[in-house]
Write a protein that holds these residues in place. Sequence first.
Motif, PDB file in Angstrom:
ATOM      1  N   VAL A   1      39.793  35.544  50.063  1.00  0.00           N
ATOM      2  CA  VAL A   1      39.874  34.086  49.950  1.00  0.00           C
ATOM      3  C   VAL A   1      41.339  33.682  50.050  1.00  0.00           C
ATOM      4  CG1 VAL A   1      39.490  32.085  48.463  1.00  0.00           C
ATOM      5  CG2 VAL A   1      37.804  33.926  48.528  1.00  0.00           C
ATOM      6  N   ARG A   2      41.615  32.712  50.907  1.00  0.00           N
ATOM      7  CA  ARG A   2      42.991  32.250  51.091  1.00  0.00           C
ATOM      8  C   ARG A   2      43.239  30.962  50.322  1.00  0.00           C
ATOM      9  NH1 ARG A   2      45.939  30.637  56.872  1.00  0.00           N
ATOM     10  NH2 ARG A   2      47.840  29.745  55.931  1.00  0.00           N
TER      11      ARG A   2
ATOM     12  N   TYR B   1      43.318  36.198  47.779  1.00  0.00           N
ATOM     13  CA  TYR B   1      42.647  36.571  46.528  1.00  0.00           C
ATOM     14  C   TYR B   1      41.452  37.473  46.841  1.00  0.00           C
ATOM     15  CZ  TYR B   1      45.367  32.955  44.174  1.00  0.00           C
ATOM     16  OH  TYR B   1      46.393  32.204  43.663  1.00  0.00           O
ATOM     17  N   LEU B   2      41.265  38.475  45.956  1.00  0.00           N
ATOM     18  CA  LEU B   2      40.144  39.400  46.088  1.00  0.00           C
ATOM     19  C   LEU B   2      39.566  39.677  44.713  1.00  0.00           C
ATOM     20  CD1 LEU B   2      38.371  41.498  47.630  1.00  0.00           C
ATOM     21  CD2 LEU B   2      40.191  43.169  47.186  1.00  0.00           C
ATOM     22  N   ASP B   3      38.254  39.488  44.568  1.00  0.00           N
ATOM     23  CA  ASP B   3      37.547  39.891  43.353  1.00  0.00           C
ATOM     24  C   ASP B   3      37.037  41.315  43.567  1.00  0.00           C
ATOM     25  OD1 ASP B   3      37.968  37.509  42.056  1.00  0.00           O
ATOM     26  OD2 ASP B   3      36.056  36.630  42.655  1.00  0.00           O
ATOM     27  N   LEU B   4      37.571  42.257  42.777  1.00  0.00           N
ATOM     28  CA  LEU B   4      37.232  43.669  42.935  1.00  0.00           C
ATOM     29  C   LEU B   4      36.291  44.097  41.817  1.00  0.00           C
ATOM     30  CD1 LEU B   4      37.636  46.340  44.417  1.00  0.00           C
ATOM     31  CD2 LEU B   4      39.651  46.754  42.961  1.00  0.00           C
TER      32      LEU B   4
ATOM     33  N   ILE C   1      40.345  42.185  38.684  1.00  0.00           N
ATOM     34  CA  ILE C   1      39.463  43.300  38.340  1.00  0.00           C
ATOM     35  C   ILE C   1      38.236  42.780  37.593  1.00  0.00           C
ATOM     36  CG2 ILE C   1      39.288  45.526  37.172  1.00  0.00           C
ATOM     37  CD1 ILE C   1      41.282  45.426  39.513  1.00  0.00           C
ATOM     38  N   LYS C   2      37.082  43.107  38.119  1.00  0.00           N
ATOM     39  CA  LYS C   2      35.821  42.716  37.490  1.00  0.00           C
ATOM     40  C   LYS C   2      35.073  43.982  37.075  1.00  0.00           C
ATOM     41  CE  LYS C   2      36.484  38.367  38.738  1.00  0.00           C
ATOM     42  NZ  LYS C   2      36.801  37.301  37.778  1.00  0.00           N
ATOM     43  N   ALA C   3      35.155  44.342  35.776  1.00  0.00           N
ATOM     44  CA  ALA C   3      34.492  45.554  35.271  1.00  0.00           C
ATOM     45  C   ALA C   3      33.031  45.246  34.987  1.00  0.00           C
ATOM     46  CB  ALA C   3      35.198  46.051  34.016  1.00  0.00           C
TER      47      ALA C   3
END
Length: 370
Positions: free
Chosen positions: A264-265, A271-274, A332-334
Amino acid sequence: MANKDYYKILGVEKSASADEIKSAYRRLAKKYHPDLNPGEEAAAKFKEINEAYEVLGDDKKRANYDQFGSADGPQFNGGSGFGDFFSGGGGGFSDIFSDIFSAFGGGASRGRVMERGDDIFLSMNLSFEEACFGVEKNVTFSKIEKCPDCSGTGAKNGKEFSVCPECHGSGRVRFQQNTMFGATIREAGCTRCNATGKIIKEKCDTCSGKGYKKITKTVKVKVPAGIDDGQTIRMRGEGNAPVREGENGDLNIKVSVSSHKLLVRKGVDIYLDLYIPFTKALLGTKIEIPTLKGPYTLTIPELTASGTVMRLKNKGVKVLNRDAYGDMLVSIKAEPPKNLDRNLKKELEELDAKVDPKNYSKYQNFLSKR
């Protein structure tokens, strides 16, 4: 003056270009000019739009106004009244009104009127990567172009015409008119030659005497790296040719950028949801992630909390027209497991029994406030 919204007065957005502001001013000046609309209300409105354009039509004054709410600065000499306006202190007013008055028979004598052709507006679709890295694309469009066979004169071979005896080749005629300001000498386009200054003896076969024709043209567009959705590329002089003498308008290409599956720009940052298993966040891991420049191995330290944002410097989008880059921010999405079988649940219960709550400061703070 500082309390007035000049953009609202001219009916334009704050992001409006100089040409858009000038065009809006022309339209309103024609609408409210006291010669066409006698009365105090029209005169007041005319003065107000004149005041707004004096500020927004000048780059320095506009910058001061945008930043401080006032045009006051080293180059500013106070508000404009009709005296400043007609003395030419507005920077560009006399040129504008030469065109405005020509529409209804007035204006100062400035020789032959030079026109500007209409702008052309197109849209272009870009992929996420094309917008980030830049690309060259061909666009094809229709436009008005000066006839090459008669050089825009409308006369056969560009020679079969004579000088208009009414305006003597200037394309303008002068006359006296009584106005609310008194008797004035005004100037308008010559009706006998249609303000061209020429009387055509024999029309050009290619354009039928118009002096211009419609063509289809293809141009190569260099899309700069870092352009964003909704921005416009302007190619000066690639718009329509004027009907008479003057300069071409511009070609304006509005960009529409498609989205990416994962990235996402936001401005120049990416941006990156990992999403990773919560065990990887606890124990730490290395994982390959996508970036604009290809795969990158990200090291996640042990005991990384869900929601932690990791910043990767200079891995974002190129800043438009600059040798600089934004950053990439990885959130970081745990994730917990979707279900627990009997063995896994037992192992987690054994682990929970071994956990010392004192290791969790936020948990301890919560208990102490209960």
